[in-house]
Design a protein around this motif. Sequence first.
Motif, PDB file in Angstrom:
ATOM      1  N   THR A 259      31.661  58.080 -11.931  1.00 61.84           N
ATOM      2  CA  THR A 259      30.629  57.221 -11.337  1.00 61.84           C
ATOM      3  C   THR A 259      30.426  57.555  -9.860  1.00 61.84           C
ATOM      4  O   THR A 259      29.314  57.468  -9.350  1.00 61.84           O
ATOM      5  CB  THR A 259      31.029  55.746 -11.485  1.00 61.84           C
ATOM      6  OG1 THR A 259      32.332  55.542 -10.927  1.00 61.84           O
ATOM      7  CG2 THR A 259      31.054  55.330 -12.941  1.00 61.84           C
TER       8      THR A 259
ATOM      9  N   ASP B 132      41.496  53.479 -18.827  1.00 61.00           N
ATOM     10  CA  ASP B 132      40.566  54.413 -18.186  1.00 61.00           C
ATOM     11  C   ASP B 132      41.074  55.847 -18.154  1.00 61.00           C
ATOM     12  O   ASP B 132      40.411  56.746 -18.627  1.00 61.00           O
ATOM     13  CB  ASP B 132      40.201  53.923 -16.767  1.00 61.00           C
ATOM     14  CG  ASP B 132      39.312  54.898 -16.046  1.00 61.00           C
ATOM     15  OD1 ASP B 132      38.162  55.066 -16.472  1.00 61.00           O
ATOM     16  OD2 ASP B 132      39.779  55.522 -15.076  1.00 61.00           O
TER      17      ASP B 132
ATOM     18  N   ASP C 248      36.668  61.797  -6.541  1.00 60.21           N
ATOM     19  CA  ASP C 248      36.224  60.392  -6.532  1.00 60.21           C
ATOM     20  C   ASP C 248      36.052  59.874  -5.104  1.00 60.21           C
ATOM     21  O   ASP C 248      36.288  58.701  -4.811  1.00 60.21           O
ATOM     22  CB  ASP C 248      37.158  59.490  -7.352  1.00 60.21           C
ATOM     23  CG  ASP C 248      36.676  59.365  -8.797  1.00 60.21           C
ATOM     24  OD1 ASP C 248      35.516  59.752  -9.071  1.00 60.21           O
ATOM     25  OD2 ASP C 248      37.451  58.890  -9.641  1.00 60.21           O
TER      26      ASP C 248
HETATM   27  C1  RAM Z   1      35.123  56.991 -11.870  1.00 55.77           C
HETATM   28  C2  RAM Z   1      36.574  57.218 -12.178  1.00 55.77           C
HETATM   29  C3  RAM Z   1      36.956  56.679 -13.539  1.00 55.77           C
HETATM   30  C4  RAM Z   1      35.959  57.117 -14.609  1.00 55.77           C
HETATM   31  C5  RAM Z   1      34.565  56.693 -14.213  1.00 55.77           C
HETATM   32  C6  RAM Z   1      33.536  57.107 -15.231  1.00 55.77           C
HETATM   33  O1  RAM Z   1      34.903  55.687 -11.417  1.00 55.77           O
HETATM   34  O2  RAM Z   1      36.832  58.606 -12.144  1.00 55.77           O
HETATM   35  O3  RAM Z   1      38.249  57.112 -13.873  1.00 55.77           O
HETATM   36  O4  RAM Z   1      36.293  56.587 -15.860  1.00 55.77           O
HETATM   37  O5  RAM Z   1      34.260  57.287 -12.959  1.00 55.77           O
END
Ligand code: RAM
Length: 346
Positions: free
Chosen positions: A238, A133, A211
């Motif tokens: 996300t 990731d 986040d």
């Molecule tokens: C969040 C985190 C993660 C990313 C996704 C798209 O959950 O930042 O690292 O890959 O988004």
Amino acid sequence: MKFSVKRVAAGVAVTAAAALALAGCADTSGGSAGGEEGGSTSGDLSVTLLPKNLGNPYFDASRVGAEAASEDLGASFEEVGPTEATPDGQVSYINTAAQQQRSALVVSANDPNAICDALNEASDAGVKIVTFDSDTNADCRDLFINQADAAGIAKVQGDLIAEQIGEEGQVAILSAAANATNQNTWNDAFETYVADTYPDIEIVDTVYGDDDDQTSYDRTAALLQTYPELKGIVSPTTVGSAAAARYISTSDAKGEVAVTGLGTPNQMREYVEDGTVEAFALWNPEDLGTLATYAAGALVSGDITGAEGDTFAAGDLGEFTVGADGVVLLGDPFVFDADNIGDFDF
Ligand code: RAM
């Protein structure tokens, strides 16, 4: 990209993992250590999954894949992690994994450098290091399991926002933590792609929601106030996409300011259904956890060393090859919209 019915259905199991994570008590029970069913792993394989933070549905989905792959490999499995997405919060878990001589650590890095000393010590203690990731510097890990390449993510996000705002106007980026390796790589690529492809789109700002849902929500409100002409928000996280959509769905900006980026179908569904969000993208985070865990197993068993050209099997996902700089690529991002979102459950 594999979104098989079986995999999508497995997302239901996320609920239990999420409940554990939200209660702040990650499962450290160790799973089914020592079994040999279905995997090529010999000896004791123990996998520690260390996401950026606990309580994030994206990583809960990765956990489902990682846990299932661990079971298939006969490995013990645990998930540990901080509640806030910070590198400092990750270091103690890395140290513990080293002290406990876990055989593999599968980690999404909150910073490319700040966790490197701890990872190098763990590596010296014999722990195989797989990032997934969000990568560290290449010399702090054995492999990086990359969900999609930065150019592909830039293109899908750039084309989505361009289509949604008629290829012109002001756009802001709502990112995650300021030092997150993946986010910064994607944001640089996004800015380059938009500048080259859509000269009438102006990226006016990049703000950081860490986040964290509330921080991301507050950053969205501030963006709308600071840039009254804003036409769109692109959030490559996300957490950020869901928070921005939630804010906009009940504000005057609904229908005026587009929200897109990377999101999970379950978090974005209501905003697609109420018309706040037209379309967004992602890969399958469960598959990412699966692939990272099979890669860890192949390293621990000695089937691969992480050299370019090494190949390994990843269960139902098939066979993968290690590319340059120890990177293994999962696949292309996938676009979700009102027509297909009902087919997904993660
Ligand atoms: C969040 C985190 C993660 C990313 C996704 C798209 O959950 O930042 O690292 O890959 O988004």
